[in-house]
Design an enzyme around this catalytic site. Structure first.
Site, short mmCIF file in Angstrom:
data_model
loop_
_atom_site.label_atom_id
_atom_site.label_comp_id
_atom_site.label_asym_id
_atom_site.label_seq_id
_atom_site.Cartn_x
_atom_site.Cartn_y
_atom_site.Cartn_z
N PRO A 34 73.15 31.29 -29.93
CA PRO A 34 73.20 30.72 -28.32
C PRO A 34 74.57 30.26 -28.32
O PRO A 34 74.91 29.26 -29.03
CB PRO A 34 72.04 30.05 -28.12
CG PRO A 34 71.74 29.36 -29.19
CD PRO A 34 71.98 30.26 -30.73
N MET A 35 75.44 30.85 -27.36
CA MET A 35 76.55 30.10 -27.04
C MET A 35 77.00 30.16 -25.68
O MET A 35 76.92 31.23 -25.01
CB MET A 35 77.75 31.01 -27.79
CG MET A 35 77.77 30.87 -29.27
SD MET A 35 79.03 31.77 -30.25
CE MET A 35 78.47 33.56 -30.09
N CYS A 64 73.39 21.04 -30.15
CA CYS A 64 74.86 21.06 -29.24
C CYS A 64 75.27 19.66 -29.33
O CYS A 64 74.89 18.48 -28.79
CB CYS A 64 74.43 21.62 -27.63
SG CYS A 64 75.98 21.36 -26.75
N GLN A 114 67.06 29.89 -25.12
CA GLN A 114 67.20 28.64 -25.56
C GLN A 114 67.19 27.52 -24.65
O GLN A 114 68.10 27.96 -23.67
CB GLN A 114 68.41 28.45 -26.57
CG GLN A 114 68.43 27.21 -27.37
CD GLN A 114 69.72 26.88 -27.97
OE1 GLN A 114 70.76 26.52 -27.41
NE2 GLN A 114 69.60 26.97 -29.29
N LYS A 157 66.86 24.74 -33.15
CA LYS A 157 68.32 24.67 -33.60
C LYS A 157 68.57 23.56 -33.50
O LYS A 157 68.57 23.03 -32.67
CB LYS A 157 69.01 25.56 -32.91
CG LYS A 157 70.72 25.79 -33.28
CD LYS A 157 71.41 27.10 -32.63
CE LYS A 157 72.76 27.17 -33.49
NZ LYS A 157 73.74 26.03 -33.20
N ASP A 181 80.10 28.65 -40.10
CA ASP A 181 81.10 29.16 -41.19
C ASP A 181 80.75 30.57 -41.85
O ASP A 181 81.52 31.16 -42.80
CB ASP A 181 81.66 28.16 -42.06
CG ASP A 181 82.27 27.00 -41.72
OD1 ASP A 181 82.42 26.91 -40.41
OD2 ASP A 181 82.43 25.88 -42.54
#
Length: 331
Positions: A18-19, A102, A72, A141, A206
Site C-alpha cells: 500500500p502506497m 507509516c 488498508q 503491516k 529494499d
C-alpha cells in the site's frame, strides 16, 4: 502454498505494498497483469472515512480483476476504527489490513501508523476488536519498532497473532530510520522462525532486484515479499522476479514499445478513474522509472511531468516512440 485465513496464494507470493498516491486502481491493475499475487489499496484514514471525506471514500474503489485485494486502514481511535470496518466491508475486500507502520509525521503525530509502535497494548487491542468486528481476514503491516532501542517485533507479532491477525508484513526499518539506511531482514526472519508463529510472515523493504527477492525467500525463509518502491513506474517487477525464480535468468529488458503502452494505459485509466487534473498529476511520479536510463531524455521527461493537459502528455509519449524507436534497454 501460503494461506491468509482461507485465501490460498502461490508459494512465496509477491504483494504490492500500500502506497499513498501510488497504489490506486490503475496502478494496481497494471501490477496485477504483471504478476502481483495480492494488491493493497492506498492507506485509508479511519477519521476521514467516518467523516465521509471524498478522498478517503474514493480509495475504497476496488474491482474484480484485482482480487485478491486488501484495503488498508489507519487510525488510533478504537471506535473510529470499528466504524471504518463497517464501511470498508461494503466494498467486499478479500483482506482488511491495519497500518501500524507509516512513518510520516502527520500520521504519527495523531498516534496512528508507526506512532502506535510506542504502545503495544493499543496495537493488540485495536487488532483484537477489529478481528471480532468482521469475518474478513484482518492482517497487519508494521515496522521493526519505534527505534533500535525499542524493537519488540517478536513480542508484537505473537500478540497480534494470538488475537486473530491472519498475516503480518514487516518492514525491516524502524520509524526513526524512515526510509533511510538499509532494511534489516534478520529480525523478520526471527519472527518467522519463532516456533509459536503459524501465520504468514511477509518481508518488506529494499526488495528491488530479483536476486534480493530470492534471498528473502531462500536465505531468510520468509513466506513472501511485499514490494513497494521498486514497482513505481515498473509494474513488470513482479514478472521479472517470477521469471528469475523459474529460470535463474533475468527477463529480457522491457521494450520501449511496452513501456510507452503501459504509460499510456496508466494515464488513461487514471483519467477515467479520477478525472483529468488528478489523473495527469498523480501519474507523473511514474514516468522517470518508465523511461529510466534513456540518454538525452530530459526534455521529454520535463514535458511529461510539467504538462497539465493529457493531450500534451500523450503527445510526449508519441515523441518517445519517434525518437527512441530503436533504443535497446540493457536492463
Amino acid at each position: 502454498m501460503v494461506k491468509i485465513d482461507n485465501k490460498q496464494l502461490p508459494d512465496f507470493p509477491l504483494l504490492l505494498a500500500p502506497m499513498e498516491d501510488v497504489s490506486d486502481p490503475p496502478f494496481r491493475a497494471l501490477c496485477k497483469e504483471q504478476g502481483a499475487d495480492v494488491v493493497y489499496t492506498e492507506f485509508v484514514s479511519s477519521e476521514g472515512l467516518i467523516r465521509n471525506a471524498a478522498k478517503s471514500v474514493m480509495k475504497l474503489d476496488i474491482y474484480e480483476k484485482e482480487r485478491p485485494v486488501g484495503i488498508q486502514i489507519f487510525g488510533a481511535n478504537l471506535e473510529s476504527m470499528l466504524q471504518t470496518i463497517d464501511i470498508v466491508e461494503k466494498s467486499q475486500p478479500d483482506i482488511i489490513d491495519i497500518n501500524f507502520g507509516c512513518p510520516v509525521k502527520k500520521v504519527v503525530s495523531k498516534g496512528a501508523g508507526a506512532g502506535i509502535l510506542k504502545d503495544v497494548c493499543l496495537m493488540e487491542q485495536l487488532t483484537k476488536e477489529m478481528v471480532k468486528r468482521t469475518n474478513i481476514p484482518i492482517t497487519v503491516k508494521t515496522r521493526l519498532g519505534w527505534d533500535y532501542d525499542s524493537i519488540k517485533i517478536l513480542e508484537v507479532a505473537e500478540r497480534l497473532q494470538d488475537v486473530g491477525c491472519k498475516a503480518i508484513a514487516i518492514h525491516g526499518r524502524t520509524r526513526a530510520q524512515m526510509y533511510k539506511g538499509h532494511a534489516d531482514w534478520k529480525p523478520i526472519a526471527e519472527v518467522k522462525n519463532n516456533p509459536r508463529m503459524h501465520i504468514p510472515v511477509f518481508g518488506n523493504g529494499d526488495v528491488d532486484t530479483p536476486e534480493k527477492a530470492m534471498e528473502m525467500r531462500d536465505s531468510y525463509g520468509l513466506d513472501g515479499a511485499m514490494i513497494g518502491r521498486a514497482s513505481i513506474g515498473n509494474p513488470w517487477f513482479f514478472k521479472q522476479v517470477k521469471h528469475y525464480f523459474k529460470t535463474g535468468e533475468h527477463l529480457a529488458p522491457i521494450s520501449i514499445e511496452e513501456r510507452v503502452e503501459a504509460a499510456r494505459r496508466h494515464l488513461q485509466m487514471a483519467i477515467d478513474w479520477k478525472g483529468e487534473t488528478l489523473g495527469v498529476f498523480e501519474t507523473r511520479r511514474h514516468y522517470t522509472n518508465y523511461f529510466k536510463n534513456i540518454p538525452h531524455f530530459k526534455e521529454l521527461r520535463t514535458k511529461m511531468v510539467t504538462s497539465d493537459r493529457p493531450e500534451d502528455v500523450f503527445a510526449a509519449f508519441d515523441e518517445v516512440l519517434e525518437q527512441f524507436a530503436n533504443y535497446q534497454f540493457t536492463e
